[in-house]
Design an enzyme around this catalytic site. Structure first.
Site, PDB file in Angstrom:
ATOM      1  CD  GLU A 194      16.510 -12.942  -2.739  1.00 43.21           C
ATOM      2  OE1 GLU A 194      16.907 -12.349  -3.768  1.00 43.21           O
ATOM      3  OE2 GLU A 194      16.661 -12.496  -1.592  1.00 43.21           O
ATOM      4  CD  GLU A 301      14.751  -6.792  -5.993  1.00 43.71           C
ATOM      5  OE1 GLU A 301      15.529  -6.149  -5.272  1.00 43.71           O
ATOM      6  OE2 GLU A 301      14.691  -8.040  -5.991  1.00 43.71           O
TER       7      GLU A 301
END
Length: 388
Positions: A194, A301
């Site tokens: 990520e 997120e």
């Protein structure tokens, strides 16, 4: 009299030029000073292999560590690892055009042959900006909420995008993230790489980050260089560094290029920020991702701690809904994956997932695809009359 006026004019002009140059260099050059001890601040011990220590203007302390003594080589699978100093090739047509915002190029430059690693402060909340593992809902009672797009069920060898940087408000120990995920495996076999930007409530900055796990965030993985795994090769401080300038509502927008691409010769997954190859995740530290990825997500997120029994006010993206469009909402553009040859493939037929559209949403425009490629706006304010 004319001679005096001429000299005076030259002096004034010289002063103006000097001031302008000082302003310019304060903006784009290295924003750092040599580290000096502060009796009011305690730091963890310097990292093994430190050659030099530098303190940024923001108070971050960075150790310049011998590249061969960095934490990566404490990983049991990397004991005999040979460093790959740069990717073995760059695919033809790989989109690497520069962005005008030069300050994104980093603030600390260590000596050649060293890599920068942040040293945590004791008795200071900034020491916990990058915990070793991501928050797990079942462990801490947090809900993760998302606004993202995906390409699924494929054979992917990397991902790329351009995204604009913001500083959303965060609360109650929660974080707000804009990133892409490169994924393989299911359940406890989930592998993930990520990268993107992150905002933490104990910090006043938006920071570049990378993360990895090979067992679904259970025992492996961490942010940046906080544990063995990621091999840094750049001597500029980029991972964990603040992004500056950042976008402002209805004003200037600042974006950056980010990619992860598998090097087919070495099997390493290279992370690139703007025109800098930061380093790589060795394929050997993964299981599924030792070969290829099956899924890529791009999006936002947040963590929702449900403090006070209601939805959090932590913002995603710019803190504004995607319907507000350019200059007001956060975006990702030029979404693409890499195939096995290293060719960049535009992300088509993406699937969308929004966990709570009344709190954070996502919108894929139909126009400007010729310039922006596949792109979307995302984000929102969190708690409201509709988001409770």
């Amino acid at each position: 009299m004319a001679t005096w006026n001429h000299r005076k004019a030259k002096l004034e002009y010289s002063i103006i030029v000097f001031v302008a140059l000082c302003h310019m260099f304060s903006y784009v050059q290295v924003h750092a000073r040599s580290f000096s001890s502060d009796k009011n601040v305690e730091y963890l011990a310097k990292h093994k292999g430190t050659i030099k220590t530098i303190q940024s203007e923001d108070g971050d302390v960075i150790d310049c560590v011998d590249i061969y003594k960095q934490p990566a080589f404490d990983h049991p699978l990397l004991k005999n690892h040979t460093i790959q100093m740069k990717p073995s090739y760059y695919p033809k047509g790989m989109k690497l055009e520069k962005i005008e915002a030069e300050p994104f190029q980093g603030y600390i430059e260590c000596p050649e042959g060293t890599v920068p690693i942040v040293r945590a402060q004791l008795n200071n909340t900034r020491a916990n900006l990058f915990p070793q593992r991501k928050y797990l809902p079942e462990a801490v009672g947090y809900n993760h909420e998302y606004a993202q797009v995906s390409v699924v069920d494929g054979n992917y060898f990397g991902a790329t995008a351009r995204l604009n940087a913001w500083h959303p408000s965060t609360f109650n120990g929660e974080i707000s993230i804009a990133q892409f995920w490169i994924l393989s495996g299911l359940g406890n076999d989930r592998n993930s790489m990520e990268a993107g930007w992150i905002v933490h409530p104990d910090d006043t900055q938006t920071r570049l980050f990378a993360y990895w796990t090979s067992d679904n965030y259970q025992r492996t993985g961490c942010y940046n260089l906080e544990c063995p795994g990621f091999v840094a090769t750049a001597n500029q401080w980029l991972l964990g560094a603040r992004l500056d300038p950042i976008s402002t509502y209805a004003d200037k927008q600042f974006e950056f290029y980010l990619s992860v691409r598998k090097d087919k010769q070495s099997g390493n997954w290279w992370l690139r920020f703007q025109d800098k190859d930061i380093g790589y995740w060795p394929g050997s530290i993964f299981t599924g991702l030792s070969d290829r990825a099956e899924l890529i997500n791009w999006g936002g997120e947040i963590l929702n701690s449900k403090s006070g029994g209601r939805h959090t006010s932590t913002q995603m993206g710019s803190g504004h809904f995607p319907s507000e469009g350019f200059g007001k909402a956060a975006f990702f553009r030029k979404l693409a994956s890499f195939d096995e040859s290293g060719a960049e493939i535009n992300a088509e037929n993406v699937q969308t997932y929004v966990s709570r559209p009344e709190c954070y949403d996502l919108e894929i425009p139909n126009k400007n695809k010729d310039v922006w490629g596949t792109h979307f706006y995302f984000g929102g304010p969190g708690f409201s009359d509709k988001c409770k």
